[in-house]
Design an enzyme around this catalytic site. Structure first.
Site, mmCIF file in Angstrom:
data_model
loop_
_atom_site.group_PDB
_atom_site.id
_atom_site.type_symbol
_atom_site.label_atom_id
_atom_site.label_comp_id
_atom_site.label_asym_id
_atom_site.label_seq_id
_atom_site.Cartn_x
_atom_site.Cartn_y
_atom_site.Cartn_z
ATOM 1 N N HIS A 158 5.630 -1.947 -13.434
ATOM 2 C CA HIS A 158 6.910 -1.669 -14.081
ATOM 3 C C HIS A 158 7.490 -3.043 -14.431
ATOM 4 C CE1 HIS A 158 10.826 -0.149 -14.996
ATOM 5 N NE2 HIS A 158 11.387 -0.371 -13.824
ATOM 6 N N GLU A 209 12.042 27.833 -10.361
ATOM 7 C CA GLU A 209 11.484 28.205 -11.663
ATOM 8 C C GLU A 209 11.347 27.036 -12.627
ATOM 9 O OE1 GLU A 209 12.142 31.554 -14.271
ATOM 10 O OE2 GLU A 209 13.163 32.575 -12.641
ATOM 11 N N ASP A 245 10.508 -2.599 -6.431
ATOM 12 C CA ASP A 245 11.085 -3.542 -7.397
ATOM 13 C C ASP A 245 12.139 -4.442 -6.765
ATOM 14 O OD1 ASP A 245 9.680 -2.577 -9.726
ATOM 15 O OD2 ASP A 245 10.892 -0.763 -9.533
ATOM 16 N N SER A 293 10.651 35.670 -22.330
ATOM 17 C CA SER A 293 11.070 36.872 -23.071
ATOM 18 C C SER A 293 11.885 36.468 -24.297
ATOM 19 C CB SER A 293 11.924 37.759 -22.169
ATOM 20 O OG SER A 293 13.183 37.131 -21.940
ATOM 21 N N TYR A 325 0.842 -1.208 0.000
ATOM 22 C CA TYR A 325 0.000 0.000 0.000
ATOM 23 C C TYR A 325 0.877 1.257 0.000
ATOM 24 C CZ TYR A 325 -4.461 2.401 0.759
ATOM 25 O OH TYR A 325 -5.588 3.177 0.613
ATOM 26 N N GLY A 326 1.835 1.297 -0.931
ATOM 27 C CA GLY A 326 2.724 2.460 -1.010
ATOM 28 C C GLY A 326 2.245 3.466 -2.031
#
Ligand code: NDP
Ligand code: MG
Length: 333
Positions: free
Chosen positions: A108, A231, A83, A252, A25-26
């Protein structure tokens, strides 16, 4: 063109009225469990007792059991264990309880592709790999959306393995965003490459190097943090919405000229050669072997590298600055 599946191609029917076991349950496990349940599927959670994630599962209304009980009678068994421990848990607790005709599902491909787990021929082996962190698999679903997923079928013992996998993708919201057909090999290799070269390894190293260059040159660390770390999200959000073109439309002209002329001096031919080398280590299985050996020998290198960054100046400055930005939902680990 990739083959893509959306909700109409991925009916929930193969899992309707069926039991699905979620093992662990991660990050992914909590999202798959809750999303499937909210989609009307019966979910049985397996977690280790007396752990934080066990308590979390209870708070979320589940009654976690051991692996054998969760797997009993399940049509689909979703393995959301880390894993590096999957092979051991598979041998000890999953394989002895697997029955012919059941479907084993992974998020995965690591253990199947590199053959650390070799299931018997009479079970289905499928994968639904969300292309995003587990916490987003949950939060996007709650918002009515979903995280795109990859689907792969390694073994089709019952003839409907793909239909079961697509129903799983539908149940977690992935089919709202799109499910791309792939193989265990392609998913495993591209996922490892992406996280090592671009998303995690490459980006972290880029941010750190930029920050350290400014600080060493005598600029204030707070400015370096905003410039090189904070940013990044704002720029990536623009790319997420409209690609490089929309990002360049928004920045810009000066920033755009700097971007167009300087980027290729940072990612040089040497960097590209190194990317290719890293891909080679992935496809040969050398990375997998190294990671499994590191885990089995006690994670000394892993912990030392993690701690060096965790206690470093970039993270210290960031922790302080993020506390002042109430709206960003700052997290500390
Ligand atoms: P986590 O480490 O977040 O969660 C694993 C869970 O398994 C933990 O709750 C852990 O408990 C529990 N656990 C450990 N051992 C056992 C056991 N013997 N029996 C029952 N439960 C156990 O894993 P992730 O969600 O990150 O990864 C799961 C899979 O999803 C991996 O294959 C990963 O590659 C894949 N994936 C992950 C993504 C992500 O965003 N994290 C993205 C896409 C795929 P405790 O914490 O108490 O030890
Ligand atoms: Mg990934």
């Amino acid at each position: 063109m990739a083959t893509m599946y959306y909700e109409e191609d991925a009916p929930l029917a193969p899992l309707a009225g069926q039991k699905v076991a979620v093992i662990g349950y991660g990050s992914q496990g909590h999202a798959h469990s809750q999303n499937l349940r909210d989609s009307g599927v019966t979910v049985a959670v397996a977690e280790l007792p007396d752990t934080a994630n066990y308590k979390l599962a209870v708070e979320h209304g589940f009654e976690p059991t051991d692996i054998a009980a969760a797997m009993d009678g399940a049509r689909l068994i979703i393995v959301t264990l880390p894993d590096e421990i999957q092979a051991t848990v598979y041998e000890g607790q999953i394989a002895p309880n697997l029955r012919g005709g059941q479907t084993l599902g992974f998020c995965h491909g690591f253990n199947i592709h590199f053959k650390y787990i070799v299931p018997p021929k009479d079970v289905n082996v499928v994968m639904i790999a969300p292309k995003g962190p587990g916490h987003l698999v949950r939060s996007e679903y709650v918002k009515g959306g979903g995280v795109p997923c990859l689907v792969a079928v390694e073994q089709d013992a019952t003839g409907d393995a793909k239909a079961v996998a697509l129903a799983w993708a539908n149940g977690i919201g992935g089919a709202r965003a799109g499910v791309i057909e792939t193989t265990y090999k392609e998913e495993t290799e591209t996922d490892l490459f992406g996280e090592q070269v671009v998303l995690c390894g490459g980006l972290s190293a880029l941010i750190k190097a930029g920050f350290e260059t400014l600080v060493k040159a005598g600029y204030q660390p707070e400015i370096a943090y905003f410039e090189c770390m904070h940013e990044v999200k704002l720029i990536v959000d623009l790319m997420y919405q409209g690609g490089l073109s929309y990002m360049r439309y928004s920045i810009s002209n000066t920033a755009e000229y700097g971007d167009l002329t300087r980027g290729s001096r940072i990612i040089t031919e040497q960097t590209r050669a190194e990317m290719k080398k890293i891909l080679g280590e992935i496809t040969s299985g050398a990375f997998a072997k190294e990671w499994v050996a590191e885990y089995r020998s006690g994670l000394k290198k892993f912990n030392a590298l993690y701690n060096a960054d965790h206690d470093g100046q970039l993270e210290q400055v960031g922790r302080r600055l993020r506390k002042m930005m109430k709206w960003i939902d700052a997290k500390e680990v």
